[in-house]
Scaffold this active site. Structure first.
Site, PDB file in Angstrom:
ATOM      1  N   GLU A  94      10.137 -11.862 -34.025  1.00 21.57           N
ATOM      2  CA  GLU A  94      10.099 -11.015 -32.832  1.00 21.57           C
ATOM      3  C   GLU A  94      11.079  -9.762 -32.901  1.00 21.57           C
ATOM      4  O   GLU A  94      10.799  -8.738 -32.502  1.00 21.57           O
ATOM      5  CB  GLU A  94      10.786 -11.887 -31.648  1.00 21.57           C
ATOM      6  CG  GLU A  94       9.739 -12.874 -31.278  1.00 21.57           C
ATOM      7  CD  GLU A  94       8.721 -12.239 -30.305  1.00 21.57           C
ATOM      8  OE1 GLU A  94       8.388 -11.149 -30.032  1.00 21.57           O
ATOM      9  OE2 GLU A  94       7.629 -13.295 -30.136  1.00 21.57           O
ATOM     10  N   ASP A 150       9.846  -6.066 -23.716  1.00 25.69           N
ATOM     11  CA  ASP A 150      10.325  -7.205 -24.388  1.00 25.69           C
ATOM     12  C   ASP A 150      11.899  -6.594 -24.591  1.00 25.69           C
ATOM     13  O   ASP A 150      11.957  -5.621 -25.437  1.00 25.69           O
ATOM     14  CB  ASP A 150       9.692  -7.692 -25.664  1.00 25.69           C
ATOM     15  CG  ASP A 150       8.258  -8.224 -25.105  1.00 25.69           C
ATOM     16  OD1 ASP A 150       7.944  -8.774 -23.978  1.00 25.69           O
ATOM     17  OD2 ASP A 150       7.327  -7.840 -25.852  1.00 25.69           O
TER      18      ASP A 150
END
Length: 148
Positions: A53, A71
């Protein structure tokens, strides 16, 4: 004068970059913060998730044009559902946290929010990177040699 300008740019880049954890440092930190075994999810799974991520970077951000959301942080927690960035339309803020808190070098709040995310029925499958890179894989490499 040039030296001062260069120094200013270097300090600015350090500030923007944030903390990039070393693999074992992050493994020890996540274990200390109670993620190992939380909701049945191993530390190796959390490490794999953070690797894919954010590359272990606390200040990572990624804008999603389709949902107009972003995000944030080491776990790339989304502003549509989990945090408030003041600009995502119809944001839910289920973690009841500012998205900026997810960008801190101290990842205590990011871990608390990640625990909230995996407490939902989707669990760790909420993260696309985990499904694509970690699910059904041998994840021992992410914690090997870390003493955790």
């Amino acid at each position: 004068m040039k030296a001062l300008l260069v120094l200013g740019l270097v300090l600015l880049s350090v500030t923007v970059q944030g903390k990039v954890f070393e693999r074992c440092e992050l493994a020890r930190t996540l274990k200390r913060l109670g993620l190992d075994g939380f909701r049945g999810i191993s530390l190796a799974n959390w490490m794999c998730l953070a690797r894919w991520e954010s590359s272990y970077n606390t200040r990572a951000t990624n804008y999603n044009p389709g949902s107009q959301s972003t995000d944030y942080g080491i776990f790339q927690i989304n502003s549509r559902y989990w945090c408030n960035d003041g600009k995502t339309p119809r944001a839910v803020n289920a973690c009841r946290i500012s998205c900026n808190a997810l960008l801190q070098d101290d990842i205590t709040q990011a871990v608390a929010c990640a625990k909230r995310v995996v407490s939902d029925p989707q669990g760790i499958r909420a993260w696309v990177a985990w499904r694509n890179r970690c699910q059904n894989q041998d994840l021992t490499q992410y914690v090997r040699g870390c003493g955790v």
